[in-house]
Scaffold this active site. Structure first.
Site, PDB file in Angstrom:
ATOM      1  N   ASN A 245       2.321  16.917   9.105  1.00 30.49           N
ATOM      2  CA  ASN A 245       2.134  18.356   9.265  1.00 30.49           C
ATOM      3  C   ASN A 245       2.095  18.989   7.879  1.00 30.49           C
ATOM      4  O   ASN A 245       3.136  19.153   7.232  1.00 30.49           O
ATOM      5  CB  ASN A 245       3.292  18.942  10.082  1.00 30.49           C
ATOM      6  CG  ASN A 245       3.187  20.451  10.222  1.00 30.49           C
ATOM      7  OD1 ASN A 245       2.204  21.072   9.795  1.00 30.49           O
ATOM      8  ND2 ASN A 245       4.216  21.049  10.800  1.00 30.49           N
TER       9      ASN A 245
ATOM     10  N   LYS B 296       1.481  21.941   7.052  1.00 32.94           N
ATOM     11  CA  LYS B 296       1.942  23.336   7.071  1.00 32.94           C
ATOM     12  C   LYS B 296       0.999  24.174   6.196  1.00 32.94           C
ATOM     13  O   LYS B 296      -0.201  23.876   6.101  1.00 32.94           O
ATOM     14  CB  LYS B 296       3.407  23.410   6.624  1.00 32.94           C
ATOM     15  CG  LYS B 296       4.292  22.507   7.491  1.00 32.94           C
ATOM     16  CD  LYS B 296       5.766  22.722   7.276  1.00 32.94           C
ATOM     17  CE  LYS B 296       6.560  21.758   8.135  1.00 32.94           C
ATOM     18  NZ  LYS B 296       8.028  22.019   8.061  1.00 32.94           N
TER      19      LYS B 296
ATOM     20  N   HIS C 193       5.676  24.675  17.003  1.00 37.60           N
ATOM     21  CA  HIS C 193       6.513  24.238  15.874  1.00 37.60           C
ATOM     22  C   HIS C 193       7.625  25.271  15.648  1.00 37.60           C
ATOM     23  O   HIS C 193       7.433  26.471  15.872  1.00 37.60           O
ATOM     24  CB  HIS C 193       5.660  24.078  14.622  1.00 37.60           C
ATOM     25  CG  HIS C 193       6.406  23.436  13.505  1.00 37.60           C
ATOM     26  ND1 HIS C 193       7.250  24.124  12.667  1.00 37.60           N
ATOM     27  CD2 HIS C 193       6.453  22.149  13.107  1.00 37.60           C
ATOM     28  CE1 HIS C 193       7.791  23.282  11.802  1.00 37.60           C
ATOM     29  NE2 HIS C 193       7.328  22.082  12.047  1.00 37.60           N
TER      30      HIS C 193
ATOM     31  N   GLU D  63       8.644  26.681  13.143  1.00 33.59           N
ATOM     32  CA  GLU D  63       8.247  27.801  12.289  1.00 33.59           C
ATOM     33  C   GLU D  63       7.438  28.834  13.071  1.00 33.59           C
ATOM     34  O   GLU D  63       7.564  30.042  12.837  1.00 33.59           O
ATOM     35  CB  GLU D  63       7.480  27.278  11.073  1.00 33.59           C
ATOM     36  CG  GLU D  63       8.416  26.567  10.096  1.00 33.59           C
ATOM     37  CD  GLU D  63       7.856  25.314   9.450  1.00 33.59           C
ATOM     38  OE1 GLU D  63       8.646  24.518   8.909  1.00 33.59           O
ATOM     39  OE2 GLU D  63       6.619  25.118   9.502  1.00 33.59           O
TER      40      GLU D  63
ATOM     41  N   GLU E 119      12.213  18.041  16.836  1.00 32.86           N
ATOM     42  CA  GLU E 119      12.443  18.368  15.428  1.00 32.86           C
ATOM     43  C   GLU E 119      13.636  19.317  15.326  1.00 32.86           C
ATOM     44  O   GLU E 119      13.495  20.540  15.458  1.00 32.86           O
ATOM     45  CB  GLU E 119      11.211  19.065  14.842  1.00 32.86           C
ATOM     46  CG  GLU E 119       9.961  18.220  14.857  1.00 32.86           C
ATOM     47  CD  GLU E 119       8.910  18.751  13.915  1.00 32.86           C
ATOM     48  OE1 GLU E 119       8.465  19.900  14.061  1.00 32.86           O
ATOM     49  OE2 GLU E 119       8.522  18.007  13.000  1.00 32.86           O
TER      50      GLU E 119
ATOM     51  N   GLY F 246      12.858  20.352   6.433  1.00 33.35           N
ATOM     52  CA  GLY F 246      12.788  20.871   5.074  1.00 33.35           C
ATOM     53  C   GLY F 246      14.102  20.921   4.340  1.00 33.35           C
ATOM     54  O   GLY F 246      14.193  21.481   3.240  1.00 33.35           O
TER      55      GLY F 246
ATOM     56  N   SER G 289      12.822  15.999   7.872  1.00 33.99           N
ATOM     57  CA  SER G 289      13.172  15.286   6.637  1.00 33.99           C
ATOM     58  C   SER G 289      12.994  13.777   6.713  1.00 33.99           C
ATOM     59  O   SER G 289      13.811  13.004   6.182  1.00 33.99           O
ATOM     60  CB  SER G 289      14.606  15.637   6.208  1.00 33.99           C
ATOM     61  OG  SER G 289      14.675  17.009   5.864  1.00 33.99           O
TER      62      SER G 289
HETATM   63  O1  LIG Z   1       8.434  20.416  10.257  1.00 32.32           O
HETATM   64  C1  LIG Z   1       8.331  19.213  10.196  1.00 32.32           C
HETATM   65  C2  LIG Z   1       9.228  18.376   9.324  1.00 32.32           C
HETATM   66  O2  LIG Z   1       9.172  18.862   8.001  1.00 32.32           O
HETATM   67  P1  LIG Z   1       9.914  18.020   6.852  1.00 32.32           P
HETATM   68  O3  LIG Z   1       9.479  16.575   7.008  1.00 32.32           O
HETATM   69  O4  LIG Z   1       9.453  18.632   5.568  1.00 32.32           O
HETATM   70  O5  LIG Z   1      11.397  18.196   7.114  1.00 32.32           O
HETATM   71  N1  LIG Z   1       7.361  18.578  10.861  1.00 32.32           N
HETATM   72  O6  LIG Z   1       6.519  19.306  11.682  1.00 32.32           O
END
Ligand SMILES: O=C(COP(=O)(O)O)NO
Length: 247
Positions: free
Chosen positions: A10, A12, A94, A96, A164, A170, A210
């Protein structure tokens, strides 16, 4: 018939054409485990550019879409538009999108349903916040998020679920293999009881939060972890090691 391991990257809101060329170069160089399905989630504006240069063994995904074919929804992209551009996958829900842009369980579910109706394959994201885990509400939250989707769709054939935990995204605080496996197992039990044993068995559940080249192998050993959804680490050459974590 086992579940084919699937690793998503991803991106982002990251990348430019130069950096995309560099990512594509290390994906082309690989070598990528032929037994692993690889999908990269690309910013909308770079979907067509990236699709033209990705190697054949890597699929492309949007990172979001809206819930209707067209209309007065300024700034949005519809599943029909993704299909029209030959984009086969879309990441939906997601954390976010949920926590930064306020997407509700209901909206996420409607988006998943419409994306599937349009013929897309969906990576549907769920996961609890730190305060929810600390309050012992992890299962309650992920079951609620999953039920909202289950109430709106007829088939899970073209869905991959990405668990997740928000507290791991992150942050460098990866869920331990045991923590991740526990939730994946509970999810699979939920599917068996609330959808069907067959779906519970065939559904692929990715872990995201992560994931790195250092922790991917141990996570991949867990029986109910069927892949990863990788953020930061998917932008770097070590993403190949994550893809190959089962080797
Ligand atoms: O949001 C994430 C994970 O992000 P990280 O690997 O940077 O923690 N995947 O969709």
């Amino acid at each position: 018939m086992g579940r084919k391991f699937i690793v998503g990257g991803n991106w982002k809101m990251n990348g430019n054409k130069k950096e995309i060329n560099e990512i594509v170069a290390f994906l082309k160089a690989g070598p990528l485990d032929p037994n692993v399905e690889v999908v990269v989630g690309v910013p909308s504006i770079y979907l067509s550019y990236t699709k033209e240069i990705l190697p054949a063994n890597v699929s492309i995904s949007a990172q979001n879409c809206y819930k209707v074919p067209k209309g007065a929804f300024t700034g949005e992209i519809s599943p029909a538009m993704l299909v029209d551009n030959g984009i086969p996958w879309v990441i939906i829900g997601h954390s976010e999108r949920r926590n930064v842009f306020g997407e509700s369980d209901e909206l996420v579910a409607e988006k998943v349903a419409h994306a599937l109706e349009a013929g897309l394959k969906v990576i549907a994201c769920i996961g609890e916040k730190l305060e929810e885990r600390e309050a012992g509400k992890t299962e309650e939250v992920v079951f609620r998020q999953t039920k909202a989707i289950a109430d709106k769709i007829k088939s899970w054939d073209n869905v991959v679920v990405a668990y997740e935990p928000v507290w791991a995204i992150g942050t460098g605080k990866t869920a331990s293999p045991q923590q991740a496996q526990e939730v994946h197992d509970k999810l699979r039990q939920w599917f068996s009881a609330n959808v069907s044993p067959a779906v519970a068995e065939s559904l692929r559940i990715q872990y995201g939060g992560s994931v790195t080249a250092d922790n991917a192998k141990d996570l991949a050993k867990e029986k109910d972890i069927d892949g990863f959804l990788v953020g930061g680490a998917s932008l770097k050459p070590d993403f190949v090691k994550i893809i190959n974590a089962k080797q």
